[in-house]
Write an enzyme that holds these catalytic residues in place. Structure first.
Site, mmCIF file in Angstrom:
data_model
loop_
_atom_site.group_PDB
_atom_site.id
_atom_site.type_symbol
_atom_site.label_atom_id
_atom_site.label_comp_id
_atom_site.label_asym_id
_atom_site.label_seq_id
_atom_site.Cartn_x
_atom_site.Cartn_y
_atom_site.Cartn_z
ATOM 1 N N ARG A 151 34.708 -66.213 60.935
ATOM 2 C CA ARG A 151 35.951 -66.970 60.775
ATOM 3 C C ARG A 151 37.119 -66.009 60.717
ATOM 4 N NH1 ARG A 151 36.309 -71.510 56.230
ATOM 5 N NH2 ARG A 151 36.864 -69.673 55.043
ATOM 6 N N ASP A 157 31.888 -66.013 49.075
ATOM 7 C CA ASP A 157 31.567 -65.657 50.465
ATOM 8 C C ASP A 157 30.072 -65.374 50.580
ATOM 9 O OD1 ASP A 157 31.119 -63.987 52.841
ATOM 10 O OD2 ASP A 157 33.298 -64.081 53.045
ATOM 11 N N ASP A 163 28.960 -61.989 52.239
ATOM 12 C CA ASP A 163 29.187 -60.838 51.365
ATOM 13 C C ASP A 163 28.169 -60.800 50.223
ATOM 14 O OD1 ASP A 163 31.276 -59.808 52.803
ATOM 15 O OD2 ASP A 163 32.849 -60.740 51.572
ATOM 16 N N THR A 204 43.547 -67.727 60.749
ATOM 17 C CA THR A 204 43.506 -69.079 61.339
ATOM 18 C C THR A 204 42.337 -69.908 60.805
ATOM 19 O OG1 THR A 204 42.071 -68.421 63.157
ATOM 20 C CG2 THR A 204 44.442 -68.159 63.504
HETATM 21 C C1 PRP Z 1 31.041 -68.227 56.829
HETATM 22 C C2 PRP Z 1 29.821 -69.105 56.737
HETATM 23 C C3 PRP Z 1 29.972 -70.010 57.917
HETATM 24 C C4 PRP Z 1 31.471 -70.191 57.990
HETATM 25 C C5 PRP Z 1 31.802 -71.520 57.385
HETATM 26 O O1 PRP Z 1 30.856 -67.214 57.735
HETATM 27 O O2 PRP Z 1 28.615 -68.393 56.722
HETATM 28 O O3 PRP Z 1 29.484 -69.449 59.126
HETATM 29 O O4 PRP Z 1 32.062 -69.137 57.238
HETATM 30 O O5 PRP Z 1 33.132 -71.807 57.536
HETATM 31 P P1 PRP Z 1 33.666 -72.986 58.483
HETATM 32 O O6 PRP Z 1 32.793 -74.163 58.220
HETATM 33 O O7 PRP Z 1 35.065 -73.179 58.006
HETATM 34 O O8 PRP Z 1 33.608 -72.504 59.899
HETATM 35 P P2 PRP Z 1 31.908 -66.018 57.920
HETATM 36 O O9 PRP Z 1 32.881 -66.368 58.982
HETATM 37 O O10 PRP Z 1 32.459 -65.631 56.601
HETATM 38 O O11 PRP Z 1 31.008 -64.869 58.534
HETATM 39 P P3 PRP Z 1 29.798 -64.045 57.869
HETATM 40 O O12 PRP Z 1 28.628 -65.011 57.726
HETATM 41 O O13 PRP Z 1 29.545 -62.996 58.876
HETATM 42 O O14 PRP Z 1 30.247 -63.516 56.542
HETATM 43 N N1 URA Z 2 32.462 -69.170 54.076
HETATM 44 C C1 URA Z 2 31.870 -68.791 52.923
HETATM 45 O O1 URA Z 2 31.061 -67.862 52.903
HETATM 46 N N2 URA Z 2 32.188 -69.463 51.802
HETATM 47 C C2 URA Z 2 33.055 -70.492 51.794
HETATM 48 O O2 URA Z 2 33.292 -71.072 50.722
HETATM 49 C C3 URA Z 2 33.649 -70.867 53.009
HETATM 50 C C4 URA Z 2 33.340 -70.184 54.139
#
Ligand code: PRP
Ligand code: URA
Length: 209
Positions: A104, A200, A203, A108
């Site tokens: 994400r 997150d 993380d 944005t």
């Molecule tokens: C997080 C999570 C989802 C997304 C959810 O990933 O694991 O993939 O955000 O958000 P959304 O429903 O608003 O799209 P992130 O983009 O943080 O990537 P990561 O898993 O690599 O940390």
């Molecule tokens: N991605 C995450 O990992 N946590 C949230 O709460 C939203 C998006």
């Protein structure tokens, strides 16, 4: 309209509470995500068809049940979706694994694609998409678009924590995809994080913060 399955077994609620706690270390977080994914997997596969098979026990011949050749692909959305793969795979060891890389954008909040690799013949498999967090639903919707572009028709989405906004987005854009979650939380905050959520997920799984 796709069905929403909230799998709120007491063991799942208990384990999820520990995961939500900000003091829970990454190693415990990962272990609990594995355990919850395994338990959720029982519900995601509940309607798998069975067929009769004749076997011989040490006592006699008998007709018993086995899964009727349902082929499965598990597709985690990177990174955090990886944390749900091993639990599901413990249940379905023959499942093939595909990967979709999306992150994400911090400003944005829209998903940005960076990787996609699917097993051959994925269009003939039932696909279980995994991602612990369903926030705005943007990442899940884009992942489901990609999987459908590859010809898949039988798709399920398995998440840990969902916001009502994310559920609505998936149900509107992908009404044929059933959603399995352990909890539906209150809302998103101004940064599109789930409240109360667990922070997150990526993380916390990989210890990157
Ligand atoms: C997080 C999570 C989802 C997304 C959810 O990933 O694991 O993939 O955000 O958000 P959304 O429903 O608003 O799209 P992130 O983009 O943080 O990537 P990561 O898993 O690599 O940390
Ligand atoms: N991605 C995450 O990992 N946590 C949230 O709460 C939203 C998006």
């Amino acid at each position: 309209m796709s069905q929403l399955h909230v799998i709120d077994h007491p063991m799942i609620q208990h384990k999820l509470t520990i995961m939500r706690d900000k003091n829970t270390p990454s190693s415990t977080f990962r272990e609990l995500l594995y355990e919850i994914s395994l338990i959720m997997g029982y519900e995601v596969t509940r309607d798998f068809p069975l067929e009769d098979v004749e076997i011989e026990t040490p006592m006699e011949k008998t007709v018993q049940k086995r899964i009727a050749g349902k082929k499965v692909a598990i597709v985690p959305i990177l990174r955090a979706g990886l944390g749900m793969v091993d639990g599901l795979r413990a249940l379905i060891p023959v499942a093939r694994i595909g990967h979709i890389g999306l992150y994400r954008d911090e400003v944005t909040h829209k998903p940005v694609p960076y990787y996609c690799k699917f097993p051959k013949g994925i269009e003939n498999r039932m696909v279980i998409v995994t991602d612990p967090m369903l926030a705005t639903g943007g990442s899940a919707c884009d992942a489901l678009d990609l999987i459908k572009e590859h010809g898949c028709k039988d798709i399920r989405l398995m998440c840990l924590v969902a916001a009502p906004e994310g559920i609505k987005a998936v149900q509107e854009k992908h009404p044929d995809v059933d959603i399995y979650v352990a909890a539906v939380d209150r809302c998103l905050n101004e940064n599109c994080y789930i409240m109360p959520g667990l922070g997150d997920a990526g993380d916390r799984i990989f210890g990157t913060k």
